[in-house]
Every structure is written in structure tokens, then in C-alpha cells.
Design an enzyme around this catalytic site. Structure first.
Site, mmCIF file in Angstrom:
data_model
loop_
_atom_site.group_PDB
_atom_site.id
_atom_site.type_symbol
_atom_site.label_atom_id
_atom_site.label_comp_id
_atom_site.label_asym_id
_atom_site.label_seq_id
_atom_site.Cartn_x
_atom_site.Cartn_y
_atom_site.Cartn_z
ATOM 1 N N GLN A 210 -2.469 -12.165 7.997
ATOM 2 C CA GLN A 210 -2.699 -11.892 6.569
ATOM 3 C C GLN A 210 -1.941 -12.901 5.704
ATOM 4 O O GLN A 210 -2.473 -13.461 4.744
ATOM 5 C CB GLN A 210 -2.238 -10.463 6.267
ATOM 6 N N GLY B 296 11.276 -2.472 5.496
ATOM 7 C CA GLY B 296 10.576 -3.755 5.572
ATOM 8 C C GLY B 296 10.031 -4.146 4.197
ATOM 9 O O GLY B 296 10.222 -5.281 3.731
ATOM 10 N N HIS B 297 9.379 -3.210 3.533
ATOM 11 C CA HIS B 297 8.895 -3.473 2.173
ATOM 12 C C HIS B 297 10.073 -3.804 1.243
ATOM 13 O O HIS B 297 10.006 -4.743 0.446
ATOM 14 C CB HIS B 297 8.195 -2.234 1.604
ATOM 15 N N SER C 232 4.288 1.373 8.116
ATOM 16 C CA SER C 232 3.944 2.690 7.560
ATOM 17 C C SER C 232 3.237 3.531 8.607
ATOM 18 O O SER C 232 3.246 4.756 8.533
ATOM 19 C CB SER C 232 3.025 2.513 6.343
ATOM 20 N N MET D 213 0.840 -1.209 0.000
ATOM 21 C CA MET D 213 0.000 0.000 0.000
ATOM 22 C C MET D 213 0.873 1.257 0.000
ATOM 23 O O MET D 213 0.402 2.349 0.313
ATOM 24 C CB MET D 213 -0.920 0.005 1.223
ATOM 25 N N LEU E 208 6.584 3.290 1.557
ATOM 26 C CA LEU E 208 7.537 2.182 1.652
ATOM 27 C C LEU E 208 8.680 2.470 2.629
ATOM 28 O O LEU E 208 9.188 3.584 2.700
ATOM 29 C CB LEU E 208 8.109 1.873 0.265
ATOM 30 N N LYS F 296 5.289 -9.746 9.366
ATOM 31 C CA LYS F 296 4.778 -8.649 10.189
ATOM 32 C C LYS F 296 3.249 -8.755 10.268
ATOM 33 O O LYS F 296 2.657 -8.589 11.324
ATOM 34 C CB LYS F 296 5.211 -7.328 9.552
ATOM 35 N N ASP F 297 2.617 -9.038 9.129
ATOM 36 C CA ASP F 297 1.159 -9.231 9.072
ATOM 37 C C ASP F 297 0.914 -10.735 9.012
ATOM 38 O O ASP F 297 0.517 -11.276 7.982
ATOM 39 C CB ASP F 297 0.595 -8.502 7.849
ATOM 40 N N MET G 181 9.008 -2.394 11.715
ATOM 41 C CA MET G 181 8.762 -1.259 10.800
ATOM 42 C C MET G 181 7.342 -1.330 10.282
ATOM 43 O O MET G 181 6.817 -2.402 9.985
ATOM 44 C CB MET G 181 9.751 -1.305 9.637
#
Ligand code: AMP
Length: 281
Positions: free
Chosen positions: A153, A36-37, A186, A30, A33, A149-150, A184
Site C-alpha cells: 500500500q 502502530g497508528h 486492528s 480506518m 487505533l 506494515k502495509d 500490531m
């Protein structure tokens, strides 16, 4: 790096990659960034010939009182970062193309989504699974990378791919943390300097519980009690949930703690909701 806006542009690049016999990795995001991304992008480069990322702030995964309109949008900075780590293409779809007039088909998980974050965010995971399914259909990646992290999900996406017979390999990637351990995110930019410091207590509590487990503690109640005691030392953190669940299915107790398990947590600090987790095995 190529920038793709329309569905047609994605399909046409995908066809070209098929002709060139490329293994395609896909990383949906999303935006806003951070490292982590970018760690997902770097791992994608190792695992495939070409990497495509997407940036789409998905309205269907935000509840009515959540932060959709104020979610950070930093497109120029994001594309610079993606370029720097060697991503081949970025897909920046318009909401009207993802959800055309009359859109009415959703992907719903009937079990794993009804727990943990799903309790306080009704409909959130339907929104996530639906957009990821649509992006998979458009991009047709061989592999797709998601952050642990998610954690919920990631497991939900693995489950969707299995249940619906999608031909993509889902790869879970380790959590990238700040030097003090905060995962980390957003959303960390919402934190005041004081909250930012207090937020690091989550990881301290997670690691303290993991070491208790490593020392041989098997009772889930005692592990959770220790986690909660540790977290309570930082009263600014309002615990939403702390649960130990079986690592692959995310089923709750009773289960044998010699099965691989994960401690998952959500806590609020001010108006900002943070999630984190640690695998206990
Ligand atoms: P988001 O932009 O929040 O949707 O995240 C896009 C992807 O990056 C998801 O697979 C996240 O799990 C992953 N991600 C976000 N933060 C981190 C992190 N700190 N470490 C590893 N992966 C992350």
C-alpha cells in the site's frame, strides 16, 4: 483537538493553516487505533507544525466477502488516543460525502497492484488509492505518513503521488510490533488466545530468513524455502504468499539480490488474514 465532519470544515481549517503558514502532516486511518497508528501520529508531530488524522472505514477497499460490516469501530477510544498524542484535528467523514450520489471516478494502478495482496483482494488497492487521493485533495497535506506494515500500500501510494504529480511527500514509518514480534493490527483482536500465540510464528520466520540473508545467502529460492519451512512449524498458519521483491518497485525476480529487497508475506489463521514483511538489506 478539533473534530471535523464535513468537507467544508476540512477546507476551512486548511485555509486557516495556510494563513498561519503551518506545515501540515496527514495520517489516514480506518480507526480501531493501536500503538502502530499512534507511532505515525508521533512521527508526524516531529515532522510538521500541525497534524490531522482521518478515520474512515472505506467501503471501496473491502471485497464482498470481507469484513467491512464487522471491522472494529471504536470511535470514542480512538479520539481519546489521538487527543493524548497531540493530534490537532481529526476528520471523520461520512461515506455519502466521500462517495456522493453518482460517484464514478477511481484511481487504478495497472502494475504493482496486480501482485501480492492484489491477487486475493481484487479491487482493494483501487479503493485505497481512490480514497487516499480524495483525502489528499481535501486535506492538502505537505506530508503524509503510512506504515510499512502495509508495505505494498505504501509503495502504491508513493507511485500514485509520482505518477499523478501530487504535491505531497509520502513518508514510510517502521512497523510497531507486540513484544513477541507480531505486527500490531486492528485485525489482531479477531484472534483467539491460541491463534494470537501461533501468529507470532510469522515474525520468527521473517527474522530467521533475514539472518540467513545477513549471513550471505543470496539465492531467493533458498531464502524462501527456509521461510516456508520455518512457518510450516505452525500448521495453523495457512500461507497465502511469501515473496521476495525488489524494495522500491516491488518487482519480482529475477533481480540481483544485492539490490535492496523485501520479504512479504500473507497468511491466514482461522478466518483472519495477517500480513507482514521484513526488509532484507
Ligand atoms: P489502517 O487503519 O489499517 O488503514 O492503518 C492506517 C495506517 O497505519 C496505515 O498507514 C498502516 O500502514 C499504519 N499501520 C497499521 N498498523 C501498523 C503498525 N503495526 N506499525 C506501523 N504502522 C501501522
Amino acid at each position: 483537538m478539533q473534530t471535523l465532519i464535513t468537507l467544508e470544515e476540512v477546507r476551512s481549517l486548511r485555509q486557516q493553516w495556510t494563513k498561519e503558514n503551518h506545515k501540515v502532516a496527514f495520517v489516514p486511518t480506518m480507526g480501531a487505533l493501536h500503538d502502530g497508528h499512534l507511532s505515525l501520529m508521533l512521527q508526524a508531530r516531529k515532522l510538521a507544525d500541525v497534524v490531522i488524522a482521518s478515520i474512515f472505514v472505506n467501503p471501496k477497499q473491502f471485497g464482498p466477502s470481507e469484513d467491512f460490516s464487522k471491522y472494529p469501530r471504536t470511535l470514542q477510544d480512538d479520539t481519546t488516543k489521538l487527543n493524548r498524542v497531540g493530534v490537532d484535528a481529526v476528520f471523520l467523514p461520512n461515506a455519502a460525502d466521500i462517495y456522493p450520489e453518482g460517484f464514478q471516478t477511481m484511481v487504478t494502478n495497472r502494475e504493482m497492484a496486480n501482485a501480492l495482496c492484489g491477487l486475493s483482494r481484487p479491487g482493494h488497492f483501487d479503493g485505497v488509492l481512490t480514497v487516499v487521493a480524495k483525502l489528499f485533495n481535501l486535506v492538502q497535506p505537505h506530508i503524509s505518513l503510512f506504515g510499512k506494515k502495509d508495505y505494498q500500500q505504501w509503495r502504491l501510494i508513493e507511485t500514485m503521488v509520482r505518477d499523478l504529480g501530487m504535491s505531497v511527500e509520502v513518508v514510510g514509518c517502521d512497523i510497531t510490533r507486540e513484544p513477541d514480534g507480531l505486527a500490531m493490527s486492528s485485525r489482531n483482536r479477531y484472534l483467539t488466545p491460541e491463534q494470537r500465540e501461533q501468529a507470532s510464528a510469522i515474525y520468527r520466520a521473517l527474522t530467521a530468513t533475514k539472518s540467513l540473508r545477513t549471513q550471505g545467502e543470496k539465492a531467493i529460492e533458498r531464502l524462501l524455502a527456509q521461510f516456508k519451512n520455518e512457518l510450516a512449524k505452525t500448521p495453523a498458519l495457512q500461507l497465502e504468499y511469501a515473496e521476495i521483491r525488489e524494495k522500491f518497485t516491488l518487482r519480482g525476480p529475477p533481480f540481483q539480490l544485492d539490490k535492496p529487497s523485501v520479504l512479504l508475506v500473507a497468511a491466514k489463521i482461522g478466518a483472519t488474514r495477517l500480513i507482514d514483511n521484513i526488509e532484507l538489506d
